[in-house]
Design an enzyme around this catalytic site. Structure first.
Site, PDB file in Angstrom:
ATOM      1  N   TYR A   7       0.842  -1.205   0.000  1.00 33.90           N
ATOM      2  CA  TYR A   7       0.000   0.000   0.000  1.00 33.90           C
ATOM      3  C   TYR A   7       0.872   1.248   0.000  1.00 33.90           C
ATOM      4  O   TYR A   7       1.802   1.358   0.799  1.00 33.90           O
ATOM      5  CB  TYR A   7      -0.883  -0.009   1.252  1.00 33.90           C
ATOM      6  CG  TYR A   7      -1.721   1.232   1.441  1.00 33.90           C
ATOM      7  CD1 TYR A   7      -3.030   1.288   0.968  1.00 33.90           C
ATOM      8  CD2 TYR A   7      -1.207   2.350   2.101  1.00 33.90           C
ATOM      9  CE1 TYR A   7      -3.804   2.420   1.148  1.00 33.90           C
ATOM     10  CE2 TYR A   7      -1.979   3.495   2.279  1.00 33.90           C
ATOM     11  CZ  TYR A   7      -3.277   3.527   1.798  1.00 33.90           C
ATOM     12  OH  TYR A   7      -4.041   4.646   1.972  1.00 33.90           O
ATOM     13  N   GLU A  53      -3.712   7.395  -3.961  1.00 37.19           N
ATOM     14  CA  GLU A  53      -3.667   6.155  -3.177  1.00 37.19           C
ATOM     15  C   GLU A  53      -3.510   4.977  -4.132  1.00 37.19           C
ATOM     16  O   GLU A  53      -4.331   4.793  -5.029  1.00 37.19           O
ATOM     17  CB  GLU A  53      -4.950   6.008  -2.369  1.00 37.19           C
ATOM     18  CG  GLU A  53      -4.930   4.833  -1.416  1.00 37.19           C
ATOM     19  CD  GLU A  53      -6.258   4.663  -0.674  1.00 37.19           C
ATOM     20  OE1 GLU A  53      -7.314   4.602  -1.339  1.00 37.19           O
ATOM     21  OE2 GLU A  53      -6.245   4.590   0.567  1.00 37.19           O
TER      22      GLU A  53
END
Ligand code: ADP
Ligand code: MG
Length: 420
Positions: free
Chosen positions: A143, A231
């Protein structure tokens, strides 16, 4: 906008552990394929892809797109698609297949139906487009997120080797798997920092440098397009050692519209998000959907958060927030009321306004007009304070409506919860 807030809040929470609703600014959102277009422009590694929209050219598009394996993804402005479910019962907004014929069949099951995920309203979001991408053999999912953060007065990089899944859960259960690195807005990320992040993400050997390069490119993109958040979940490692952005979510600074015309021209908010948010935004109002049963009309994000806290403290749950902001007029207040009460979950309404720039009398007039017009049949508690509050109280009193007034925030929340 709730999706945007949730997205921003997700990452913000990681840093501040503050409740959602941190950020009440409206930010442009793009669909995944539009974000990927931008990523590609900045040299970020992504998979080749095509877009289907149920038009007659779909077959041709798929036929001319040769891949050993395909991934078919519904395009909506919300995450959690992989685990989502369509209103026609079809499971999953992300499918993998090696059969070309299946690609079209899958896209037909998605387009024209509503996809319900953890991040959408309960009624889901209509899918108008599907992205077909070359599938990669993912061996690991990490991530990476770059966002503007108020506390650091600038951009920060958030990284976790536990990608692919719900990053909020990672923050909650294994906070040691999150790394936050403040970045200098005027400079590229120093190489040693990038290497440190890549190692934290558990990349090994040549992949360390590859990962570092990808993050640097993402940062260049972040600054060049006036993003407030990028993101990547997952930033994946493949069986051939590549580092690829498999899912991307970008938000932009509204104030940069004048110099990011091309990007803002792609806005799809109208079609692919919660209709109540869209309606609210037309009137310059901010709408945030929540899960409870008290509809809240407030002014300002800070007061929204305080209102949420105090409702919870009194044992209630907010159904939504409508932030009317500053300089609001009567018509906007009435519209706000209309949107608030359109949700059948709303069993009571709490108005909590602190009149600074906002004139309490304007709010009161708007409330009275809307209550009469809508024949409001749920209890209404009003707490007003500040500019012109006495006149406002008179207006409410003389309206003949069964409005409960409250003396302070605690009293208001208490009455609202008790009124249900
Ligand atoms: P969402 O976050 O909305 O669920 P993602 O794009 O992250 O959507 O897809 C969900 C999951 O599906 C990914 O975490 C990944 O495991 C898998 N996936 C997505 N795209 C691919 C792909 N091109 N090849 C292989 N697996 C994929
Ligand atoms: Mg994802």
């Amino acid at each position: 906008m709730s999706l945007l807030i949730k997205a921003a809040a997700t990452t913000r929470q990681l840093i501040h552990k503050a409740p959602a609703l941190q950020q009440q600014v409206r930010h442009l959102n793009l669909l995944e394929f539009q974000s990927k277009d931008l990523l590609q422009k900045y040299g970020v590694a992504i998979q080749q892809f095509k877009v289907l929209d149920n038009s007659s050219t779909d077959t041709q598009v798929v036929n001319s797109f040769d891949c050993p394996e395909y991934v078919v993804k519904a395009q909506i402005l919300a995450g959690g698609r992989g685990k989502g479910i369509f209103d026609n019962g079809f499971k999953g907004g992300v499918h993998i297949t090696s059969n070309k014929n299946d690609v079209l069949a899958l896209s037909k099951k998605m387009i024209g139906n509503r996809l319900i995920t953890k991040q959408t309203p309960k009624t889901g979001i209509l899918v108008n487009k599907v992205m077909v991408a070359r599938s990669v053999n993912i061996t690991r999912e990490t991530y990476v997120c770059i966002l503007l953060d108020r506390e650091h007065n600038g951009p920060v990089l958030i990284a976790s080797p536990a990608g692919g899944m719900d990053i909020e859960a990672v923050a909650e259960e294994t906070p040691e798997k999150l790394l936050t690195v403040p970045l200098d807005i005027d400079k590229p990320i120093p190489e040693d920092k990038l290497i440190q992040v890549a190692k934290f993400l558990e990349f090994k050997g040549d992949a360390i440098k590859r990962c570092a390069d990808e993050i640097q490119k993402l940062y260049t993109l972040f600054k060049s397009v006036d993003a407030v958040q990028i993101e990547i979940n997952p930033l994946a490692e493949t069986d051939t050692g590549e580092v690829i952005s498999v899912d991307a979510k970008l938000n932009f600074d509204d104030n940069a519209q004048f110099r990011q015309k091309e990007i803002f021209a792609m806005d799809v908010t109208e079609e692919e998000s919660d209709p109540r948010e869209v309606e609210a935004s037309k009137y310059n109002l901010n709408y945030v959907a929540m899960d409870g049963n008290i509809g809240c009309l407030v002014n300002g994000a800070g007061l929204a958060m305080a209102t949420m806290d105090i409702i919870k403290l009194n044992g209630g749950e907010p159904a939504n927030f409508l932030d009317v902001g500053g300089g609001v007029n009567e018509q906007q207040v009435a519209k706000a009321f209309e949107i608030l009460t359109s949700d059948p979950k709303v069993k009571g309404i709490l108005v909590n306004v602190f009149g600074g720039i906002v004139n309490c009398a304007t709010i009161a007039n708007g409330i009275v007009a809307a209550s009469k017009k809508l024949k409001l049949n749920v209890p209404l508690v009003v707490r007003l304070e500040g500019t012109n509050v006495n006149q406002a109280r008179e207006i409410l009193k003389n309206s003949g409506l069964p409005i409960q007034t409250a003396s302070d925030l605690d009293d208001a929340a208490h009455k609202a919860v008790a009124s249900l």
